[in-house]
Design a protein around this motif. Sequence first.
Motif, PDB file in Angstrom:
ATOM      1  N   PHE A   1      -9.921  -1.563  -6.838  1.00  0.00           N
ATOM      2  CA  PHE A   1     -10.153  -1.698  -5.400  1.00  0.00           C
ATOM      3  C   PHE A   1     -11.153  -0.634  -4.971  1.00  0.00           C
ATOM      4  O   PHE A   1     -10.909   0.559  -5.144  1.00  0.00           O
ATOM      5  CB  PHE A   1      -8.823  -1.544  -4.666  1.00  0.00           C
TER       6      PHE A   1
ATOM      7  N   ASP B   1       0.857  -1.179   0.000  1.00  0.00           N
ATOM      8  CA  ASP B   1       0.000   0.000   0.000  1.00  0.00           C
ATOM      9  C   ASP B   1       0.899   1.237   0.000  1.00  0.00           C
ATOM     10  O   ASP B   1       1.547   1.543   1.000  1.00  0.00           O
ATOM     11  CB  ASP B   1      -0.889  -0.024   1.250  1.00  0.00           C
TER      12      ASP B   1
ATOM     13  N   GLU C   1      -4.039   4.796  -4.334  1.00  0.00           N
ATOM     14  CA  GLU C   1      -5.367   5.356  -4.082  1.00  0.00           C
ATOM     15  C   GLU C   1      -5.535   6.718  -4.739  1.00  0.00           C
ATOM     16  O   GLU C   1      -4.555   7.403  -5.035  1.00  0.00           O
ATOM     17  CB  GLU C   1      -5.636   5.455  -2.584  1.00  0.00           C
TER      18      GLU C   1
ATOM     19  N   ASN D   1      -0.619  -0.805  -4.301  1.00  0.00           N
ATOM     20  CA  ASN D   1      -1.982  -0.320  -4.152  1.00  0.00           C
ATOM     21  C   ASN D   1      -1.905   1.203  -4.200  1.00  0.00           C
ATOM     22  O   ASN D   1      -1.261   1.821  -3.361  1.00  0.00           O
ATOM     23  CB  ASN D   1      -2.542  -0.793  -2.806  1.00  0.00           C
TER      24      ASN D   1
ATOM     25  N   ARG E   1      -6.974   1.809  -6.442  1.00  0.00           N
ATOM     26  CA  ARG E   1      -8.010   2.063  -5.446  1.00  0.00           C
ATOM     27  C   ARG E   1      -8.753   3.345  -5.783  1.00  0.00           C
ATOM     28  O   ARG E   1      -8.144   4.384  -6.042  1.00  0.00           O
ATOM     29  CB  ARG E   1      -7.369   2.174  -4.060  1.00  0.00           C
TER      30      ARG E   1
ATOM     31  N   ASP F   1     -11.955   5.878  -4.286  1.00  0.00           N
ATOM     32  CA  ASP F   1     -12.510   6.113  -2.951  1.00  0.00           C
ATOM     33  C   ASP F   1     -13.861   6.826  -2.844  1.00  0.00           C
ATOM     34  O   ASP F   1     -14.170   7.390  -1.791  1.00  0.00           O
ATOM     35  CB  ASP F   1     -11.496   6.904  -2.126  1.00  0.00           C
TER      36      ASP F   1
END
Length: 274
Positions: free
Chosen positions: A187, A84, A114, A112, A153, A155
């Motif tokens: 994700f 991450d 985001e 990962n 990812r 959100d």
Amino acid sequence: MEGTQLVQKAMNFRKLHSSFFILPNAWDAVSAKIFAQCGFQALGTTSAGIAASRGYADRSMPFDTMLDAVRSIVQAVDIPVTVDIEDGYGENPEELVETVKQIINAGAVGINLEDSTMDPQMPLYDIPDQQKKIAAIRELGKRIGIPVFINARTDPYWIKLETPFTKLEETIKRAHAYQEAGADCIFVPGIKTVSDIRTLRQEINGPINVLAVPELPPAHELEALGIQRISTGSGPFRAAVSLLQSIGRDMLDRGSFELMTSTSKISYDDLLRL
């Protein structure tokens, strides 16, 4: 780690996404070893868990601190590790590429990334900017000969989002854009209703990752819905800290060591063998 060994690990990790699996998230060498001993086929890191265990708030930890934790986790286990990297530890794609290069050099096989910003005025990065980051990571993987697995990812379900679109519509729009840029998996932390998950599955080709949160359907239902990957985020770390807090209160408030002794299933010798 030799390049051929890392490539094989990366390929094994990629193959896991052709079916269904649970990906636990570790924060240090011991948690990584425990998960590996449980029989998990791969693991991720938790940025929040690593940060908190080293005295930082989430997304305020220096990169070198995070990288040191990644090295210790990778060295502790033989299974693939994905990392991450929050929003990338960089202001532009070039800095992001350097971040990922160091992560891969440490022995990880995936990242990962985001798209939330921590800025209430602009809670999500612009889609074209995020696409550039993903494309840069994909190009890096080709250049170094490592099939870096990109878990993109998004959100909208995880943050307070004020938009004329619904969270689901925004998620699907971003998922398509990130896949076009080269993302391997989408994700979506925070999504948990069967209807939204089913629609997401219908609208998105390729692997989908969801986060284990309260009210999320059980694993067998998610597998039946076509989800490939469930990750745990900081959940295991928070559960461990919660137990430690309960043990402390039990000792101080009741003068009892029962909770500590009854939950200590790993002996001192077992701990040394880890």
